[in-house]
Design an enzyme around this catalytic site. Sequence first.
Site, PDB file in Angstrom:
ATOM      1  N   GLY A 195     -15.477   3.194   3.555  1.00 42.09           N
ATOM      2  CA  GLY A 195     -13.811   3.488   3.117  1.00 42.09           C
ATOM      3  C   GLY A 195     -13.461   3.236   1.882  1.00 42.09           C
ATOM      4  O   GLY A 195     -12.123   3.331   1.679  1.00 42.09           O
ATOM      5  N   GLN A 196     -14.268   2.532   1.237  1.00 45.25           N
ATOM      6  CA  GLN A 196     -13.646   2.050  -0.181  1.00 45.25           C
ATOM      7  C   GLN A 196     -13.478   3.336  -0.890  1.00 45.25           C
ATOM      8  O   GLN A 196     -14.292   4.090  -1.089  1.00 45.25           O
ATOM      9  CB  GLN A 196     -14.748   0.834  -0.790  1.00 45.25           C
ATOM     10  CG  GLN A 196     -13.992   0.468  -2.101  1.00 45.25           C
ATOM     11  CD  GLN A 196     -14.648  -0.890  -2.525  1.00 45.25           C
ATOM     12  OE1 GLN A 196     -16.019  -1.067  -2.238  1.00 45.25           O
ATOM     13  NE2 GLN A 196     -14.330  -1.244  -3.758  1.00 45.25           N
ATOM     14  N   ASN A 255     -12.614  -3.174   2.777  1.00 45.39           N
ATOM     15  CA  ASN A 255     -13.894  -1.942   2.788  1.00 45.39           C
ATOM     16  C   ASN A 255     -14.433  -2.040   1.595  1.00 45.39           C
ATOM     17  O   ASN A 255     -14.169  -2.064   0.536  1.00 45.39           O
ATOM     18  CB  ASN A 255     -12.920  -0.706   2.758  1.00 45.39           C
ATOM     19  CG  ASN A 255     -12.060  -0.392   3.979  1.00 45.39           C
ATOM     20  OD1 ASN A 255     -12.522  -0.776   5.045  1.00 45.39           O
ATOM     21  ND2 ASN A 255     -10.827   0.182   3.535  1.00 45.39           N
ATOM     22  N   HIS A 306      -6.999  -5.696   2.356  1.00 45.71           N
ATOM     23  CA  HIS A 306      -5.595  -5.187   3.096  1.00 45.71           C
ATOM     24  C   HIS A 306      -5.287  -6.111   4.044  1.00 45.71           C
ATOM     25  O   HIS A 306      -5.926  -6.684   5.083  1.00 45.71           O
ATOM     26  CB  HIS A 306      -6.132  -4.085   3.788  1.00 45.71           C
ATOM     27  CG  HIS A 306      -6.743  -2.719   3.123  1.00 45.71           C
ATOM     28  ND1 HIS A 306      -6.077  -1.599   2.867  1.00 45.71           N
ATOM     29  CD2 HIS A 306      -7.971  -2.685   2.535  1.00 45.71           C
ATOM     30  CE1 HIS A 306      -6.755  -0.641   2.361  1.00 45.71           C
ATOM     31  NE2 HIS A 306      -8.114  -1.350   1.946  1.00 45.71           N
ATOM     32  N   ASP A 311       0.805  -1.236   0.059  1.00 43.12           N
ATOM     33  CA  ASP A 311      -0.035  -0.099   0.018  1.00 43.12           C
ATOM     34  C   ASP A 311       0.953   1.232  -0.055  1.00 43.12           C
ATOM     35  O   ASP A 311       1.766   1.351   0.722  1.00 43.12           O
ATOM     36  CB  ASP A 311      -0.912   0.119   1.163  1.00 43.12           C
ATOM     37  CG  ASP A 311      -2.020   0.953   1.114  1.00 43.12           C
ATOM     38  OD1 ASP A 311      -3.234   0.387   0.926  1.00 43.12           O
ATOM     39  OD2 ASP A 311      -1.785   2.035   1.186  1.00 43.12           O
ATOM     40  N   ILE A 312       0.529   2.398  -0.876  1.00 49.17           N
ATOM     41  CA  ILE A 312       1.295   3.516  -0.980  1.00 49.17           C
ATOM     42  C   ILE A 312       1.160   4.307   0.491  1.00 49.17           C
ATOM     43  O   ILE A 312       2.335   5.095   0.726  1.00 49.17           O
ATOM     44  CB  ILE A 312       0.853   4.347  -2.082  1.00 49.17           C
ATOM     45  CG1 ILE A 312       1.899   5.271  -2.455  1.00 49.17           C
ATOM     46  CG2 ILE A 312      -0.396   5.085  -1.839  1.00 49.17           C
ATOM     47  CD1 ILE A 312       1.709   5.852  -3.954  1.00 49.17           C
ATOM     48  N   HIS A 364     -10.210  -5.144  -3.283  1.00 50.79           N
ATOM     49  CA  HIS A 364      -8.848  -5.433  -2.641  1.00 50.79           C
ATOM     50  C   HIS A 364      -9.033  -5.640  -1.323  1.00 50.79           C
ATOM     51  O   HIS A 364      -9.688  -5.148  -0.560  1.00 50.79           O
ATOM     52  CB  HIS A 364      -8.002  -4.324  -2.896  1.00 50.79           C
ATOM     53  CG  HIS A 364      -8.428  -3.089  -2.435  1.00 50.79           C
ATOM     54  ND1 HIS A 364      -9.283  -2.384  -3.331  1.00 50.79           N
ATOM     55  CD2 HIS A 364      -8.410  -2.442  -1.387  1.00 50.79           C
ATOM     56  CE1 HIS A 364      -9.921  -1.274  -2.631  1.00 50.79           C
ATOM     57  NE2 HIS A 364      -9.283  -1.124  -1.458  1.00 50.79           N
TER      58      HIS A 364
HETATM   59  P1  5GP Z   1      -9.800   1.502   0.228  1.00 50.49           P
HETATM   60  O1  5GP Z   1      -9.912   2.938   0.890  1.00 50.49           O
HETATM   61  O2  5GP Z   1     -10.388   1.612  -1.183  1.00 50.49           O
HETATM   62  O3  5GP Z   1     -10.164   0.413   1.302  1.00 50.49           O
HETATM   63  O4  5GP Z   1      -8.262   1.024  -0.108  1.00 50.49           O
HETATM   64  C1  5GP Z   1      -7.467   1.708  -0.916  1.00 50.49           C
HETATM   65  C2  5GP Z   1      -5.923   1.590  -0.706  1.00 50.49           C
HETATM   66  O5  5GP Z   1      -5.019   1.953  -2.001  1.00 50.49           O
HETATM   67  C3  5GP Z   1      -5.582   2.877   0.212  1.00 50.49           C
HETATM   68  O6  5GP Z   1      -5.255   2.217   1.389  1.00 50.49           O
HETATM   69  C4  5GP Z   1      -4.578   3.587  -0.458  1.00 50.49           C
HETATM   70  O7  5GP Z   1      -3.494   3.762   0.417  1.00 50.49           O
HETATM   71  C5  5GP Z   1      -4.161   2.630  -1.490  1.00 50.49           C
HETATM   72  N1  5GP Z   1      -3.712   3.259  -2.818  1.00 50.49           N
HETATM   73  C6  5GP Z   1      -4.151   4.408  -3.350  1.00 50.49           C
HETATM   74  N2  5GP Z   1      -3.529   4.846  -4.575  1.00 50.49           N
HETATM   75  C7  5GP Z   1      -2.502   3.686  -4.677  1.00 50.49           C
HETATM   76  C8  5GP Z   1      -1.258   3.757  -5.495  1.00 50.49           C
HETATM   77  O8  5GP Z   1      -1.069   4.388  -6.522  1.00 50.49           O
HETATM   78  N3  5GP Z   1      -0.606   2.754  -5.194  1.00 50.49           N
HETATM   79  C9  5GP Z   1      -0.642   2.006  -4.204  1.00 50.49           C
HETATM   80  N4  5GP Z   1       0.182   1.158  -4.013  1.00 50.49           N
HETATM   81  N5  5GP Z   1      -1.327   1.871  -3.258  1.00 50.49           N
HETATM   82  C10 5GP Z   1      -2.556   2.996  -3.506  1.00 50.49           C
END
Ligand code: 5GP
Length: 113
Positions: free
Chosen positions: A92-93, A86, A101, A30-31, A99
């Site tokens: 929080g998605q 999420n 985590h 994760d970034i 995906h």
């Molecule tokens: P969500 O909020 O949809 O459950 O999770 C999305 C995740 O993607 C977040 O934890 C966010 O930090 C990660 N993310 C967003 N953009 C990027 C990216 O460009 N590269 C990577 N490796 N992770 C990302």
Amino acid sequence: MADCLFCRIVAGEVPATIVRSDERTLAFADINPQAPTHVLVIPKAHIPDVAALAADAETLAAVHQTAAAVADEAGLTRPGWRLVFNTGPGAGQTVFHAHGHVLGGRPLSWPPG
Ligand code: 5GP
Ligand code: ZN
């Protein structure tokens, strides 16, 4: 899907730190990590969320197998780790390509926020 960030990572168009890759799944760091280990596990096919993932039993299983392998390789089996999906904006998605985590390496409180 051309406008999907995670499809672009699968295609190699957006760089990522790849942890594992197999026929059906990709795992990458994760970034914006929320724990010492924070890896995202995705189906390589564009599947928008958990509900759609549940309709594809083989891919669903593959995502979970990859998550377990990532946790094992990261040494998280003890004391434990968390797999979070999420689902929907209210949860929080932010990226609408399913995906999980994989989180671990620090105490994880419950309930989550
Ligand atoms: P969500 O909020 O949809 O459950 O999770 C999305 C995740 O993607 C977040 O934890 C966010 O930090 C990660 N993310 C967003 N953009 C990027 C990216 O460009 N590269 C990577 N490796 N992770 C990302
Ligand atoms: Zn996608």
